[in-house]
Design a protein around this motif. Structure first.
Motif, mmCIF file in Angstrom:
data_model
loop_
_atom_site.group_PDB
_atom_site.id
_atom_site.type_symbol
_atom_site.label_atom_id
_atom_site.label_comp_id
_atom_site.label_asym_id
_atom_site.label_seq_id
_atom_site.Cartn_x
_atom_site.Cartn_y
_atom_site.Cartn_z
ATOM 1 N N UNK A 245 0.855 -1.192 0.000
ATOM 2 C CA UNK A 245 0.000 0.000 0.000
ATOM 3 C C UNK A 245 0.887 1.236 0.000
ATOM 4 N N UNK A 246 0.283 2.397 0.002
ATOM 5 C CA UNK A 246 1.048 3.635 0.085
ATOM 6 C C UNK A 246 1.914 3.616 1.339
ATOM 7 N N UNK A 247 3.209 3.799 1.175
ATOM 8 C CA UNK A 247 4.116 3.810 2.315
ATOM 9 C C UNK A 247 4.831 2.505 2.585
ATOM 10 N N UNK A 302 8.549 1.208 -11.239
ATOM 11 C CA UNK A 302 7.239 0.640 -11.542
ATOM 12 C C UNK A 302 6.199 0.999 -10.478
ATOM 13 N N UNK A 303 6.624 1.097 -9.235
ATOM 14 C CA UNK A 303 5.685 1.295 -8.130
ATOM 15 C C UNK A 303 5.714 2.700 -7.549
ATOM 16 N N UNK A 304 6.378 3.607 -8.237
ATOM 17 C CA UNK A 304 6.491 4.968 -7.717
ATOM 18 C C UNK A 304 5.130 5.624 -7.572
ATOM 19 N N UNK A 305 4.246 5.422 -8.544
ATOM 20 C CA UNK A 305 2.916 6.035 -8.484
ATOM 21 C C UNK A 305 2.077 5.469 -7.349
ATOM 22 N N UNK A 306 2.381 4.244 -6.921
ATOM 23 C CA UNK A 306 1.663 3.631 -5.798
ATOM 24 C C UNK A 306 2.233 4.084 -4.454
ATOM 25 N N UNK A 307 3.319 4.882 -4.493
ATOM 26 C CA UNK A 307 4.024 5.348 -3.292
ATOM 27 C C UNK A 307 4.611 4.186 -2.493
ATOM 28 N N UNK A 308 4.991 3.116 -3.208
ATOM 29 C CA UNK A 308 5.726 2.012 -2.592
ATOM 30 C C UNK A 308 7.211 2.292 -2.777
ATOM 31 N N UNK A 309 7.970 2.273 -1.703
ATOM 32 C CA UNK A 309 9.393 2.609 -1.752
ATOM 33 C C UNK A 309 10.234 1.336 -1.825
ATOM 34 N N UNK A 310 11.103 1.253 -2.816
ATOM 35 C CA UNK A 310 11.954 0.080 -3.017
ATOM 36 C C UNK A 310 13.407 0.539 -3.045
ATOM 37 N N UNK A 311 14.204 0.066 -2.092
ATOM 38 C CA UNK A 311 15.609 0.441 -2.021
ATOM 39 C C UNK A 311 16.469 -0.783 -1.758
ATOM 40 N N UNK A 355 14.325 0.675 6.323
ATOM 41 C CA UNK A 355 12.967 0.175 6.545
ATOM 42 C C UNK A 355 12.102 1.104 7.382
ATOM 43 N N UNK A 356 12.722 2.018 8.167
ATOM 44 C CA UNK A 356 11.918 2.772 9.133
ATOM 45 C C UNK A 356 12.156 4.265 9.184
ATOM 46 N N UNK A 357 13.287 4.778 8.730
ATOM 47 C CA UNK A 357 13.618 6.194 8.943
ATOM 48 C C UNK A 357 12.568 7.114 8.340
ATOM 49 N N UNK A 358 12.151 8.099 9.109
ATOM 50 C CA UNK A 358 11.086 8.994 8.663
ATOM 51 C C UNK A 358 11.494 9.805 7.440
ATOM 52 N N UNK A 359 12.776 10.184 7.347
ATOM 53 C CA UNK A 359 13.207 10.992 6.214
ATOM 54 C C UNK A 359 13.215 10.229 4.899
ATOM 55 N N UNK A 360 13.041 8.891 4.979
ATOM 56 C CA UNK A 360 13.017 8.073 3.770
ATOM 57 C C UNK A 360 11.599 7.676 3.361
ATOM 58 N N UNK A 361 10.602 8.346 3.936
ATOM 59 C CA UNK A 361 9.213 7.943 3.703
ATOM 60 C C UNK A 361 8.795 8.037 2.242
ATOM 61 N N UNK A 362 9.450 8.875 1.459
ATOM 62 C CA UNK A 362 9.124 8.988 0.031
ATOM 63 C C UNK A 362 10.332 8.709 -0.850
ATOM 64 N N UNK A 363 11.381 8.156 -0.263
ATOM 65 C CA UNK A 363 12.623 7.900 -0.998
ATOM 66 C C UNK A 363 12.589 6.511 -1.612
ATOM 67 N N UNK A 364 12.877 6.398 -2.883
ATOM 68 C CA UNK A 364 12.838 5.105 -3.557
ATOM 69 C C UNK A 364 13.896 5.047 -4.654
ATOM 70 N N UNK A 365 14.378 3.826 -4.927
ATOM 71 C CA UNK A 365 15.324 3.622 -6.015
ATOM 72 C C UNK A 365 16.772 3.917 -5.687
#
Length: 423
Positions: A245-247, A302-311, A355-365
């Motif tokens: 889901x988002x987040x 692929x999942x950026x629009x879903x707001x799923x963060x993959x790192x 997996x948890x840092x607040x500053x990474x809530x929208x960081x992906x890739x």
């Protein structure tokens, strides 16, 4: 350990005080001039604090009706909002954040003040080593953990140890069988996750790995290191996608060894898993870790629009774990360098941070090392090769397990390949 509020430019000048509103905004008051403003008097930047109180704190009222904060563990009380210790600047861009931690930081330090109650995480390969420390650290802060392992007895013992050492609730720790050397087991595991975690997953940590194995094949007729470290994790991730889901954060535990991977064009076109004739245990490991970074980048887009963060990330160099148990020489070497490498708590820090840092809530890739992002290798950033590997991987899965859950990605690879040929 670096603290985001320790830089000298953040120090308040005399007379200034930092305060907060209940909805998570920070304002500044000058007791000498009675001036009130929303921006930091030195940096000119706005700040925000978490909406929830730090883990272990409760809010109440004193006898006069004034807001009072109580730390449950010690019973200490204060009128100062403890969230102010975790104030961060508003970001102009999602990657606009400072380094708070370094190679000496532990997972417990990363999680200081973070409340993970109500969060659901699945971790592969977590009955020992770095995965165990990751599970223990998250559970210590209230996270619901689903431990996906092959050895169920060892997993139950790990759960007992975590409960004993952290006072985590045993109800928050569950086990599920997963044999990454079997794609059928991966499929069964994914279908069972919903029965345990209802309809969503907040954190997926792909941690399990093997290292230094001689050439062997899985029941799926694929080289073991390639399948266990990479392909089975990719399949599991795609099967679990409906629960994201988002987040949601998907974390691929890779390695700096990806920088020593080696691919030939003909090798990629034929098969991305090594054959017996070309096999090198070290290169098989390096390549598997390269693939994880490449696929993490593709899925992040692929999942950026879903707001799923993959790192993806590197936990630490030559950390002594069961990973080196395959050969006595590896065990000896890892033992010799053990005093100079990270502890398991330090090795788990970057995983927990991503997996948890607040500053990474929208960081992906991104790719992380020592709790901060850094460039992956040039090969890992090659999008064309990454998509080629993705396409071959999907075909390998489809040939053995059918196209359920991966058909849309197979079609996307076909479209991309067609577009590339016409350009």
């Amino acid at each position: 350990m670096h603290n985001i509020e320790s830089d000298s430019e953040d120090d308040l000048a005399g007379g200034w005080e930092q305060k907060s509103t209940e909805d998570g905004n920070v304002y500044f008051v000058n007791s000498c001039t009675n001036k009130v403003q929303w921006t930091h008097p030195t940096t000119g930047r706005k700040k925000v604090i978490p909406k929830e109180l730090p883990f272990g704190w409760i809010q109440t009222l004193d006898d006069s009706g004034k807001t009072l904060y109580v730390k449950q563990e010690t019973g200490s009380k204060t009128y100062v909002d403890p969230r102010l210790a975790f104030a961060t600047e508003e970001k102009a861009h999602v990657t606009d954040f400072r380094q708070r931690f370094d190679s000496s930081t532990t997972a417990f330090q990363v999680l200081h003040g973070i409340d993970l109650s109500g969060k659901y995480a699945l971790i592969t390969g977590c009955n020992s080593g770095i995965g165990y420390e990751t599970a223990k650290s998250l559970a210590r802060h209230g996270c619901n953990i689903l431990m996906a392992n092959r050895n169920m007895e060892a997993t139950q013992n790990a759960i007992k140890d975590i409960v004993r050492d952290t006072n985590a609730s045993e109800d928050n720790l569950k086990s599920i069988y997963l044999d990454l050397a079997s794609l059928d087991s991966v499929k069964k595991c994914a279908s069972s996750v919903k029965t345990v975690f209802a309809d969503h997953l907040d954190i997926l940590i792909l941690n399990a790995a093997v290292f230094g194995l001689p050439y062997t094949e899985t029941e799926d007729k694929l080289e073991t290191t390639f399948q266990v470290n990479y392909l089975a994790h990719l399949y599991l991730t795609l099967l679990l996608e409906p629960m994201f889901k988002k987040g949601t954060r998907v974390v691929f535990v890779s390695s700096e060894s990806h920088r020593f991977a080696y691919l030939k064009n003909v090798f990629i076109q034929q098969n991305i898993a090594m054959t017996k004739d070309t096999f090198s245990s070290m290169m098989a490991y390096n390549n598997s870790k390269l693939y994880m970074i490449m696929i993490a980048k593709i899925l992040s887009e692929e999942w950026k629009d879903k707001r799923v963060c993959v790192n993806s990330l590197h936990p630490g160099n030559l950390v002594y774990t069961n990973l080196c148990k395959s050969w006595w020489l590896y065990r000896l070497f890892f033992s010799m360098v053990r005093p100079f490498t990270k502890s398991l708590q330090q090795a788990a820090a970057t995983t927990v941070y991503v997996a948890t840092a607040s500053e990474l809530s929208a960081v992906t890739g991104l790719y992380f090392n020592n709790c901060f992002y850094c460039p992956a290798s040039e090969l890992a950033r090659d999008k064309d090769i990454a998509w080629e590997i993705f396409a071959i991987s999907l075909k390998m899965i489809a040939d053995r397990m059918g196209t359920d859950a991966i058909l849309k990605y197979i079609d996307k690879c076909k479209v991309k390949n067609s577009n590339d040929k016409t350009q």
